[in-house]
Design an enzyme around this catalytic site. Sequence first.
Site, PDB file in Angstrom:
ATOM      1  N   LYS A 213       0.828  -1.217   0.000  1.00 58.31           N
ATOM      2  CA  LYS A 213       0.000   0.000   0.000  1.00 58.31           C
ATOM      3  C   LYS A 213       0.864   1.270   0.000  1.00 58.31           C
ATOM      4  O   LYS A 213       0.628   2.215  -0.755  1.00 58.31           O
ATOM      5  CB  LYS A 213      -0.921  -0.022   1.228  1.00 58.31           C
ATOM      6  N   CYS A 267      -3.512  10.934   1.842  1.00 58.55           N
ATOM      7  CA  CYS A 267      -2.829   9.661   1.586  1.00 58.55           C
ATOM      8  C   CYS A 267      -1.458   9.867   0.954  1.00 58.55           C
ATOM      9  O   CYS A 267      -0.440   9.544   1.546  1.00 58.55           O
ATOM     10  CB  CYS A 267      -3.692   8.813   0.663  1.00 58.55           C
TER      11      CYS A 267
HETATM   12  N1  SAJ Z   1      -2.215  14.965  -8.505  1.00 58.20           N
HETATM   13  C1  SAJ Z   1      -1.422  15.734  -9.336  1.00 58.20           C
HETATM   14  N2  SAJ Z   1      -1.106  15.244 -10.575  1.00 58.20           N
HETATM   15  C2  SAJ Z   1      -1.574  14.036 -11.028  1.00 58.20           C
HETATM   16  C3  SAJ Z   1      -2.373  13.252 -10.167  1.00 58.20           C
HETATM   17  C4  SAJ Z   1      -2.681  13.742  -8.907  1.00 58.20           C
HETATM   18  O1  SAJ Z   1      -0.977  16.827  -8.973  1.00 58.20           O
HETATM   19  O2  SAJ Z   1      -1.277  13.680 -12.162  1.00 58.20           O
HETATM   20  C5  SAJ Z   1      -2.549  15.463  -7.149  1.00 58.20           C
HETATM   21  C6  SAJ Z   1      -4.052  15.658  -6.943  1.00 58.20           C
HETATM   22  O3  SAJ Z   1      -4.471  16.902  -7.446  1.00 58.20           O
HETATM   23  C7  SAJ Z   1      -4.162  15.543  -5.442  1.00 58.20           C
HETATM   24  C8  SAJ Z   1      -3.092  14.508  -5.091  1.00 58.20           C
HETATM   25  O4  SAJ Z   1      -2.209  14.475  -6.202  1.00 58.20           O
HETATM   26  O5  SAJ Z   1      -3.837  16.771  -4.811  1.00 58.20           O
HETATM   27  C9  SAJ Z   1      -3.622  13.115  -4.833  1.00 58.20           C
HETATM   28  O6  SAJ Z   1      -4.670  12.798  -5.730  1.00 58.20           O
HETATM   29  P1  SAJ Z   1      -4.852  11.348  -6.374  1.00 58.20           P
HETATM   30  O7  SAJ Z   1      -6.037  11.371  -7.238  1.00 58.20           O
HETATM   31  O8  SAJ Z   1      -3.577  10.921  -7.010  1.00 58.20           O
HETATM   32  O9  SAJ Z   1      -5.024  10.371  -5.143  1.00 58.20           O
HETATM   33  P2  SAJ Z   1      -5.970  10.324  -3.814  1.00 58.20           P
HETATM   34  O10 SAJ Z   1      -5.206  10.910  -2.679  1.00 58.20           O
HETATM   35  O11 SAJ Z   1      -7.322  10.851  -4.072  1.00 58.20           O
HETATM   36  O12 SAJ Z   1      -6.085   8.709  -3.627  1.00 58.20           O
HETATM   37  C10 SAJ Z   1      -4.889   7.931  -3.572  1.00 58.20           C
HETATM   38  C11 SAJ Z   1      -5.057   6.728  -4.545  1.00 58.20           C
HETATM   39  N3  SAJ Z   1      -3.785   6.050  -4.699  1.00 58.20           N
HETATM   40  C12 SAJ Z   1      -3.255   5.800  -5.926  1.00 58.20           C
HETATM   41  O13 SAJ Z   1      -3.762   6.162  -6.959  1.00 58.20           O
HETATM   42  C13 SAJ Z   1      -1.964   5.035  -5.951  1.00 58.20           C
HETATM   43  C14 SAJ Z   1      -6.122   5.780  -4.000  1.00 58.20           C
HETATM   44  O14 SAJ Z   1      -6.229   4.610  -4.805  1.00 58.20           O
HETATM   45  C15 SAJ Z   1      -5.798   5.387  -2.553  1.00 58.20           C
HETATM   46  O15 SAJ Z   1      -6.794   4.514  -2.004  1.00 58.20           O
HETATM   47  C16 SAJ Z   1      -5.750   6.658  -1.727  1.00 58.20           C
HETATM   48  O16 SAJ Z   1      -4.696   7.491  -2.239  1.00 58.20           O
HETATM   49  C17 SAJ Z   1      -5.501   6.271  -0.273  1.00 58.20           C
HETATM   50  O17 SAJ Z   1      -6.466   6.285   0.508  1.00 58.20           O
HETATM   51  O18 SAJ Z   1      -4.378   5.884   0.065  1.00 58.20           O
END
Ligand code: SAJ
Length: 414
Positions: A213, A267
């Site tokens: 994870k 996360c």
């Molecule tokens: N972000 C960027 N650029 C990107 C992708 C995301 O700047 O290309 C930023 C987003 O705007 C946000 C942050 O990253 O601020 C996180 O967003 P996210 O959509 O990547 O992830 P979370 O935090 O909503 O959910 C993540 C997920 N993990 C992965 O994709 C590996 C989810 O599957 C997990 O269950 C969750 O963390 C968790 O609970 O750990």
Amino acid sequence: MSPFSRVSVIGLGYIGLPTAAVIASRGVEVLGVDVSEHAVNTINQGKVHIVEPDLDMLVQAAVTTGKLKASLSPEPADAFMIAVPTPFKENKSPDLSYIKAALETIAPVLVKGNLIVLESTSPVGTTEQISQWLAELRPDLTLPHQDGEQADLFIAHCPERVLPGRVLQELVSNDRIIGGITPRCAERAIELYQLFVRGECLRTTARTAEMAKLTENAFRDVNIAFANELSIICDTLKINVWQLIKLANRHPRVNILSPGPGVGGHCIAVDPWFIVDSAPEQAQIIRKAREINDNKPLYVIEKIRQAADQFKKPVIACLGLAFKADIDDLRESPALNIAKQLLSENIGKILLVEPNIKQLPAKLASYNAELTTLSQALEQANILVVLVDHKQFKSLQAVDVATKVVIDTRGIFG
Ligand code: SAJ
């Protein structure tokens, strides 16, 4: 016959409540336990205290059929799922106090044959630590870290992996990694998850499940850091980073993520630190990625300051406060922190636009700030800062903003 006629979920937040409601929807009796009286009362009225698509309907149905109940205190059950926060402390080391408190709550009602599953994202070794803590709390029971397959209790880790905004689909469709302290612990947990998971349940050890994870989120963090670093390099070299990424991603083995104003949520900005804390010497890229992503908001603020310097009366509209697109979740949001910093600097009039909330969070209340509509912001602002790529903003055309200085941290104008 399933060995689980009654399941208890400890912690009714963004993960625990949807999990409890989905299990209840499969006809299993579920008791949800939380320390918040507000959460417990809201759920028992068939309502929800968090926003997630379709969760309200599912909870209402589960409460109406009597399958889901919430309580402040635990009762005996066949399985206990722990879904409590695992934040980090000031020094970035993990804070396991919520897990310990959850164990202290359930320890008195545990009986031989019970399964305890840790869902919370946790540093490597936490599931074994749970076994040790339970041995202290219930010396009359045998635990798998000492008695292996002969133990009275089964203990496993099954990390949650759902994406906010798609929780109900992903809870059912995602594959799950299930790590037991012993193989039988894992098997028992797999039986529990097969009650509601359509994805595959993949068996491993508790330590590997914990690390898997953390690895998933660190992988994403490192890749976002790459994109964020690239955006700063491109600013320096006067290259449009969005066009650059589009072009580079046409290579069959390149898939660069999107730069942004920083990484938010509970996360990705937290979990990689658990790896750094466990292996500080070895975790070099992972630490650096965290630092790069944490520094990105400061870089954006500096760009806004420079833009404000060009105007006698700067009016700066911040488009978006949530931590990512099309959600109302402001937790650990870089957009919110940038807005807060601008308000504190007094560099001009600040307009805050966040179409997904009705009221500003307390964090901003002391600044006399107000929510503004997008059209008001477009009328009044001379500087537009795109902080979140909400759908309302993505429908803006270049002509709508032609007269303004635009700082587009999400690339909505390409
Ligand atoms: N972000 C960027 N650029 C990107 C992708 C995301 O700047 O290309 C930023 C987003 O705007 C946000 C942050 O990253 O601020 C996180 O967003 P996210 O959509 O990547 O992830 P979370 O935090 O909503 O959910 C993540 C997920 N993990 C992965 O994709 C590996 C989810 O599957 C997990 O269950 C969750 O963390 C968790 O609970 O750990």
